[in-house]
Design a protein around this motif. Structure first.
Motif, PDB file in Angstrom:
ATOM      1  N   CYS A  10      21.258  -6.248  40.225  1.00 14.94           N
ATOM      2  CA  CYS A  10      22.092  -6.283  41.165  1.00 14.94           C
ATOM      3  C   CYS A  10      22.461  -4.917  42.082  1.00 14.94           C
ATOM      4  N   CYS A  30      26.220  -3.105  41.547  1.00 16.17           N
ATOM      5  CA  CYS A  30      26.652  -2.581  40.332  1.00 16.17           C
ATOM      6  C   CYS A  30      25.571  -2.167  39.519  1.00 16.17           C
ATOM      7  N   HIS A  72      24.915  -9.942  42.327  1.00 15.13           N
ATOM      8  CA  HIS A  72      25.959 -10.922  41.807  1.00 15.13           C
ATOM      9  C   HIS A  72      26.608 -11.737  42.883  1.00 15.13           C
ATOM     10  N   CYS A  83      30.156  -8.526  38.775  1.00 15.47           N
ATOM     11  CA  CYS A  83      30.433  -7.057  39.501  1.00 15.47           C
ATOM     12  C   CYS A  83      31.925  -6.821  39.033  1.00 15.47           C
TER      13      CYS A  83
END
Ligand SMILES: [Zn+2]
Length: 182
Positions: free
Chosen positions: A88, A91, A148, A154
């Protein structure tokens, strides 16, 4: 019996036999795609690397046929669904991305075509391998920046961001105050 996904035949040949191919593969069977995922996952700490990402499923169906009544223009229709392990970009945590690809390809050569929602696929050689087309379609469907789903995850990242914002704000205020004073 061989896997028809790996056959190498002319599109006319596939279409004439009305070839239907059930796809039940793993990411690791698609070399170029696996290489791209490997590079992406390389950003992770070794202990966060998802195990068995090469075994993620690639499923679907391909159907060959002719689009015109004269049986002159071979076409391929199909659906492919794949689970891709990705990082992701918000994050920086690993997550599973679902790719669903709709394929509508026309092997028209020089003939003018492209109607009926088909994409004209230019073949570099006479024969094609369906697995290559599936791989190409999946690679093209990969998001430029994987993340995400907003409402899915997240959460931790958002919490960290929130905290960071609260911690940082007093300093920001202080800085703007100092700027004003100077
Ligand atoms: Zn995330």
């Amino acid at each position: 019996m061989g896997n028809p996904l790996l056959d190498r035949r002319t599109p006319q040949d596939f279409a004439a036999s009305g070839q239907v191919i059930e796809i039940s593969e793993k990411i690791g069977n698609f070399e170029k795609l696996a290489e791209i995922i490997k590079v992406d996952l390389g950003a992770l700490e070794p202990d966060k690397l998802p195990r068995g990402w090469r075994d993620s499923p690639v499923d679907g169906q391909l159907r060959f046929g002719f689009v015109d009544a004269q049986d002159g223009v071979p076409a391929l229709e199909g659906q492919v669904v794949a689970t891709i392990n990705a990082v992701c970009q918000r994050c920086l945590e690993p997550f599973c991305l679902s790719l669903a690809v709709e394929m509508r390809l026309l092997f028209a050569g020089e003939q003018s075509a492209g109607d009926g929602g088909y994409e004209v696929w230019e073949l570099k050689e006479d024969k094609l391998c369906p697995a290559d087309l599936v791989e190409e379609a999946l690679i093209m469907a990969m998001p430029f920046s994987a993340m995400h789903d907003i409402d899915e995850h997240c959460v931790e990242a958002e919490a960290v961001e929130d905290r960071a914002e609260k911690t940082v704000r007093p300093f920001a205020d202080l800085k703007s105050q100092m700027d004003r004073e100077n």
